[in-house]
Design an enzyme around this catalytic site. Structure first.
Site, short mmCIF file in Angstrom:
data_model
loop_
_atom_site.label_atom_id
_atom_site.label_comp_id
_atom_site.label_asym_id
_atom_site.label_seq_id
_atom_site.Cartn_x
_atom_site.Cartn_y
_atom_site.Cartn_z
N HIS A 202 0.86 -1.18 0.00
CA HIS A 202 0.00 0.00 0.00
C HIS A 202 0.90 1.23 0.00
CE1 HIS A 202 -2.85 2.84 2.21
NE2 HIS A 202 -3.39 2.60 1.04
N ASP A 206 -4.29 6.24 4.23
CA ASP A 206 -5.74 6.40 4.11
C ASP A 206 -6.29 7.24 5.26
OD1 ASP A 206 -5.73 4.85 1.84
OD2 ASP A 206 -6.20 2.99 2.90
N HIS A 281 -13.15 6.78 1.41
CA HIS A 281 -11.97 7.17 2.20
C HIS A 281 -11.09 8.02 1.31
CE1 HIS A 281 -10.11 3.84 -0.05
NE2 HIS A 281 -8.92 4.33 0.29
N HIS A 283 -7.38 8.32 -0.08
CA HIS A 283 -6.05 7.73 -0.20
C HIS A 283 -5.12 8.87 -0.59
CE1 HIS A 283 -3.02 4.59 -1.45
NE2 HIS A 283 -2.61 5.61 -2.19
ZN LIG Z 1 -5.14 3.68 0.32
#
Ligand SMILES: [Zn+2]
Length: 306
Positions: A202, A206, A281, A283
């Protein structure tokens, strides 16, 4: 903060600096290298550098230095003079792929009459310990359907073009502020097991925000991309100069256009759950010269305000 004057490849002061370096190591404290009455020192944030981390270098050079350049991990750096700290500073990055070890920060100052004077510092990079997580994503996004191929190719071309238009001069100033007022969840570097299969790490941070939450520019810059992309959803990319780009994904609404200059803290979009996202969300990603770096570390750096 760290300061490890190591050696001066410019040569004639090598042995003298070697002794200073040894003294610094033995004492475990930072000691400026003094060469013919001229003081050099270097510090960096974060103190403990790991792979995937942005880094802020601050260098104190002799007064007669009028410009300072440098090199770290093969990247050329151009330092700015901070009025408030009387120091030269530059942002750099340690890629995720960098192996633990000691790397050289080389700096070179220009003095009146185009005279050059420089210094080198050993910078330790440790191995980061990034977590693992398991997530489930609609299979169409893991292995996109054939008909999505043109959309994916279009998105790749748009990103490539955006990254090619970055300004060689710094556009940012002072601290980088969080893009949203919210708790963070998925941290940078987490190895993801998607639908039971190991996938890539990742490469962002987030923020837990519901659809419609204001998203702000973390610092001043230029909008180099503001459009829908297949995986990223509605996406904004801000160029902050010298190869630094911040990226905001899964947005519901754009508040800026491509080519627009934005101020630090300016409203750029509203959050959402567009693109490859299981729930709304934000990112937030940080890219420096083609490498994704830990956004949290960037938000923690304390560059001079002026
Ligand atoms: Zn993310």
């Amino acid at each position: 903060m760290q300061c490890n004057p190591q050696c001066n490849p410019m040569s004639r002061y090598r042995s003298k600096l070697g002794i200073i370096f040894l003294a610094a190591v033995l004492l475990g404290v930072s000691a400026p290298a003094q060469v013919g009455g001229q003081k050099w020192s270097a510090h960096w944030e974060p103190v403990k550098l790991v792979n995937g981390s942005p880094v802020l270098f601050r260098v104190t050079a002799p007064k007669q230095v009028t410009a300072l350049t440098g090199n770290f991990l093969g990247q050329d750096l151009s330092f700015r003079l901070g009025q408030s700290c009387h120091c030269w500073y530059a942002l750099a990055g340690v890629s995720l792929a960098t192996k633990p070890g000691r790397y050289t920060l080389r700096v070179e100052g220009t003095e009146p009459g185009e005279k050059k004077a420089g210094m080198s510092y050993a910078v330790a990079v440790a191995a980061a310990h990034y977590p693992f997580s398991k997530i489930n994503i609609p299979p169409a996004f893991v292995e996109p359907p054939k008909e999505a191929e043109p959309l994916i190719a279009e998105a790749e071309a748009a990103k490539k073009q955006a990254f090619a238009t970055t300004d060689p001069n710094p556009l940012w100033a002072g601290r980088f502020e969080p893009p949203a007022e919210a708790e963070t969840s998925g941290v940078f570097g987490t190895s993801r097991i998607v639908n039971g299969k190991q996938q890539s790490q990742h490469k962002g941070l987030d923020f837990r925000v519901s659809t419609g939450t204001p998203v702000h520019a973390t610092n001043a810059g230029t909008v180099i991309l503001a459009r829908p992309l297949y995986f990223e959803g509605n996406c904004v990319m801000l160029d902050h100069g010298q190869g630094l780009v911040t990226i905001y994904m899964h947005l519901s609404e754009f508040k800026v256009k491509e080519g627009e200059k934005v101020a630090a803290g300016q409203l750029i979009a509203l959050s959402g759950g567009t693109g490859r996202s299981t729930a709304p969300h934000l990112h937030f990603a940080v890219r420096w010269r083609g490498e994704y770096l830990d956004p949290r570390t960037l938000l923690e750096l304390r560059p001079p305000e002026k």
